[in-house]
Structures are given as C-alpha cells and as structure tokens.
Design a protein around this motif. Structure first.
Motif, short mmCIF file in Angstrom:
data_model
loop_
_atom_site.label_atom_id
_atom_site.label_comp_id
_atom_site.label_asym_id
_atom_site.label_seq_id
_atom_site.Cartn_x
_atom_site.Cartn_y
_atom_site.Cartn_z
N SER A 164 0.85 -1.19 0.00
CA SER A 164 0.00 0.00 0.00
C SER A 164 0.88 1.24 0.00
O SER A 164 2.10 1.17 0.22
CB SER A 164 -0.89 0.00 1.24
N ALA A 165 0.26 2.38 -0.23
CA ALA A 165 1.00 3.65 -0.21
C ALA A 165 1.64 3.87 1.15
O ALA A 165 2.79 4.34 1.26
CB ALA A 165 0.07 4.80 -0.57
N GLU A 166 0.92 3.51 2.22
CA GLU A 166 1.43 3.68 3.58
C GLU A 166 2.65 2.81 3.82
O GLU A 166 3.62 3.21 4.47
CB GLU A 166 0.34 3.37 4.60
N GLN A 167 2.62 1.58 3.29
CA GLN A 167 3.75 0.67 3.48
C GLN A 167 4.98 1.13 2.71
O GLN A 167 6.10 1.04 3.22
CB GLN A 167 3.35 -0.75 3.04
N ALA A 188 9.90 3.33 -10.53
CA ALA A 188 10.34 3.12 -11.91
C ALA A 188 10.27 1.64 -12.28
O ALA A 188 10.50 1.28 -13.43
CB ALA A 188 11.76 3.65 -12.12
N GLY A 189 9.97 0.80 -11.31
CA GLY A 189 9.77 -0.62 -11.58
C GLY A 189 11.03 -1.39 -11.93
O GLY A 189 10.96 -2.46 -12.53
N HIS A 301 6.35 -5.26 -8.44
CA HIS A 301 4.96 -5.67 -8.61
C HIS A 301 4.01 -4.52 -8.26
O HIS A 301 3.00 -4.31 -8.93
CB HIS A 301 4.65 -6.87 -7.71
N THR A 302 4.35 -3.79 -7.20
CA THR A 302 3.51 -2.67 -6.78
C THR A 302 3.49 -1.58 -7.85
O THR A 302 2.44 -0.99 -8.15
CB THR A 302 4.02 -2.10 -5.45
N ALA A 304 3.93 -2.01 -11.08
CA ALA A 304 3.12 -2.52 -12.19
C ALA A 304 1.63 -2.42 -11.87
O ALA A 304 0.82 -2.04 -12.73
CB ALA A 304 3.49 -3.97 -12.49
N SER A 305 1.26 -2.75 -10.65
CA SER A 305 -0.16 -2.71 -10.28
C SER A 305 -0.71 -1.30 -10.35
O SER A 305 -1.87 -1.09 -10.73
CB SER A 305 -0.35 -3.27 -8.86
N ASN A 306 0.12 -0.32 -10.03
CA ASN A 306 -0.35 1.08 -10.10
C ASN A 306 -0.48 1.55 -11.54
O ASN A 306 -1.39 2.34 -11.86
CB ASN A 306 0.61 1.98 -9.33
N LEU A 307 0.39 1.08 -12.44
CA LEU A 307 0.24 1.40 -13.85
C LEU A 307 -1.09 0.85 -14.37
O LEU A 307 -1.83 1.54 -15.08
CB LEU A 307 1.39 0.81 -14.67
N ILE A 308 -1.39 -0.39 -14.01
CA ILE A 308 -2.62 -1.03 -14.48
C ILE A 308 -3.84 -0.35 -13.90
O ILE A 308 -4.83 -0.10 -14.60
CB ILE A 308 -2.59 -2.53 -14.12
#
Length: 375
Positions: A164-167, A188-189, A301-302, A304-308
């Motif tokens: 999450s953003a907090e983590q 930047a992944g 992974h995080t 990539a998930s935000n791009l999607i």
C-alpha cells in the motif's frame, strides 16, 4: 544396408549400417526376433526417431556439459542451469537409461524436501531443454520428460504481494541512504540488479527518464559483475518529477560526478549485489513492519499494479517493465486488469446514465418512469 545371417552356433545375426556408415549388430536365438529388431530400427529411421545406440551410452553429466558449452547464455542463466542439472540423481547414468519415472520421482522428491514449486518448475524447464536437445541431436530417440508434471504453483492473485502507499512510505522513511535505491524500484519498476547497475549518465534529470542499459549480476562481492540486462529489457522508463528530485538529492549528498560512476554504492563503496541489497532490505522491512514475505521485487509488482490501476494497456506496462513479450506481462499481471464483466458493466452504466439524465426534463421523467415500471 541390413541383413540377417545364421551363425555356425545356430543363432541369427542381424546387422545394419547407420547414416554415418557405422555398423550395428545383435544376435538372436530365432530369426523372427532378428527380423523384428531390424523392422523396429527401420521404422525408427522412417519416422525420424532413430538414435545411435552408442550415443545414448554417454552419461547425463557429460552430455549436459558439452551441450552447455555450446549455449550463448549469460552467466546468471548458466549458473541457474548448473544448479538444476547438479540436483538430479541420474548424473552418472547413461542418458538413454533415464526414464520418465526417474524424472517424475526427482520432481516429487524436490517438492517433499520443501523446495518452492516455482523453483522446481524452473529446474525442470532446464532439464527438459537438455533432454529435448539430446533428442534433436539423435543422442536419444525421444525425450523422457514429455509427460512429467511440475508441482502446481499458486495463482498469481494469491501469491503476489503488493504494498500500500502507507507501506511504501514507511519503507522509504526507514531506508536512510538506501532510500533512493528503494525509490527507483517502487516508482520506476526496476529489478534489483537493474537498480544496482545504474550510473549517473542513465538518469535524464531534465527529461525525467531513466535509461536501463545494464545490471549487476551475482550474489557476492567477488562474483558481482556488470552485464547487459535480460534480453529485451533495455528500455527508457519515464518517471515523475518527484523521483528525479530524490535522485538529484542523492547525487548531491554522495558527490556522484562522473558520468560512468555508479549511482548507488554500499557504505564501503562497492556495487550492491543480490545478497547485500537483500540484507539491507530485510532491515528496512523489519522497521517498516511490512512482513517477512515481502521482497525488493514486491516493489516492482507494486509499480506494475499502479500502472494497471491507472488504465495503462498491456503494451505500455510491458515496455515500462522491460518484458520481452506482452504475453509475459499478461502471465504475471493479468489478474490485475479489469475483467470483461467489469468493463461491460462500467461502459453500460455510463451509457445508461447519459440516457436517464437527458437535458430535456420532460423526456427524462418519462424515460425514468418507463424504465422503473411506474408508468
């Protein structure tokens, strides 16, 4: 050329010459057995299944070494393959004697001793490649691993961890000088090795982009080397202004000046490698309280998930991550894209809303009444 002749002893000698002119012969008590053997050899030749019996006597380890020497692999791939090949129990047996049951027993044994399903699957892939190459070279008639099954792996949606953003914020706050390294992975992944391989010239501060042209490979200081990234992974990643500011502050703080100077180094001035970076991450992970099963790769992974989640299509995500093919991206992240049902429902809801909220109030009331069944 093939023939059958009876020997003075009464046995029948069947012989044939292969395509290389080598003679092969066997003796049988009955002529029909000799003929059956020649028929089997002829059928194997006609169907393309023939293999020189003498070739299959080479041991697995000897064949694999000669095959690996012909491969144009990067060092990391070569190490992974060597680990896989050295883990099999039939290393000193003739390659032609290995059966599917032997390979399946090895897979099952690896699973029972606690090896991760994904690791076993990777090792099996290398073993399959070697056997397939042996069959193509006619060292063996067919590969014995065609029917071997790898252990089932967890579905991506169940196995993949996302922060999450907090983590992510907690990780950055507890990272100290390692914070900029964490930032390029999260925003930047980049893979761990790609982040470790960045040089000052790779960051375009005005253009807000990062060029990925190399990676650090190796798990120790002695073994670490700079090599090109995975095939197809060379890319330019377009990043937010906030990330370039973090990197600019890092450059100023550590007095990074030369274009070919490493952007990130350990406190001793060495390149980060898989072990040292993972050790630093474990410290940060514990301080941030994000869980022991979260790795640096989780940041990718995080990302990539935000791009999607922001509506990026598969090709855009593929290029940002440096995957060679869109199919690789889909195999890993397909569960994160909205389903067809979600898209259909959203599209219809938007159209329905425009119908029911006509600017003509009179028509709107009539339409609503008809739709709700109140007329």
């Amino acid at each position: 050329m093939a023939s059958i002749q009876q020997r003075p002893s009464g046995s029948w000698r069947a012989r044939y010459e292969d395509a290389d002119g080598h003679e092969h012969a066997r003796h049988f008590p009955l002529k029909r057995d000799a003929q059956r053997w020649l028929d089997e050899v002829t059928a194997a030749v006609v169907t393309g299944q023939y293999a020189d019996p003498r070739a299959g006597k080479v041991t697995w380890s000897v064949w694999v070494k000669s095959w690996m020497d012909r491969q144009t692999w990067v060092e990391g791939t070569r190490q992974a393959a060597s680990t896989a090949f050295s883990s099999v129990p039939w290393g000193e047996k003739p390659i032609a004697s290995v059966k599917a049951s032997h390979v399946q027993a090895w897979v099952t044994g690896e699973s029972k001793r606690g090896l991760a399903a994904s690791t076993i699957k990777t090792r099996l892939n290398y073993v399959q490649m070697a056997f397939r190459a042996a069959a193509i070279d006619r060292v063996i008639p067919t590969s014995p691993v065609l029917s071997v099954k790898a252990p089932r792996t967890r579905k991506a949606e169940a196995a993949m961890k996302l922060l999450s953003a907090e983590q992510v914020r907690a990780a950055l706050e507890g990272a100290g000088d390692f914070g900029a390294f964490i930032a390029v992975c999260a925003f930047a992944g980049l893979r761990l090795g790609e982040a470790a391989g960045l040089q000052l010239r790779d960051v375009n501060f005005l253009g807000r982009s990062i060029r990925v042209e190399r990676q650090v490979q190796g798990s120790t200081i002695k073994a670490s080397t700079l090599v090109p990234p995975k095939c197809g992974s060379e890319r330019t990643v377009f990043v937010p202004d906030e990330l370039t500011k973090i990197l600019a502050a890092h450059v100023a703080r550590h007095a990074v000046k030369a274009h070919d100077e490493m952007l990130f180094t350990t406190p001793l001035g060495q390149m980060w490698n898989r072990n040292s970076a993972a050790g630093e991450w474990r410290r940060i992970r514990a301080a941030a309280g994000v869980g022991d099963d979260v790795t640096i790769h989780t940041l990718r992974h995080t990302y990539a998930s935000n791009l999607i989640a922001s509506g990026c299509d598969v090709v855009t995500v593929q290029r940002a991550l440096g995957h060679a093919q869109p199919s690789i991206t889909l195999n890993v992240y397909a569960h994160l894209w909205p389903s067809a049902e979600d898209k259909t429902r959203a599209a219809t809801a938007e159209f329905m809303s425009s119908v029911l909220t006509s600017t003509d109030s009179g028509r709107t009331q009539t339409t609503k009444a008809q739709v709700t069944g109140l007329s």
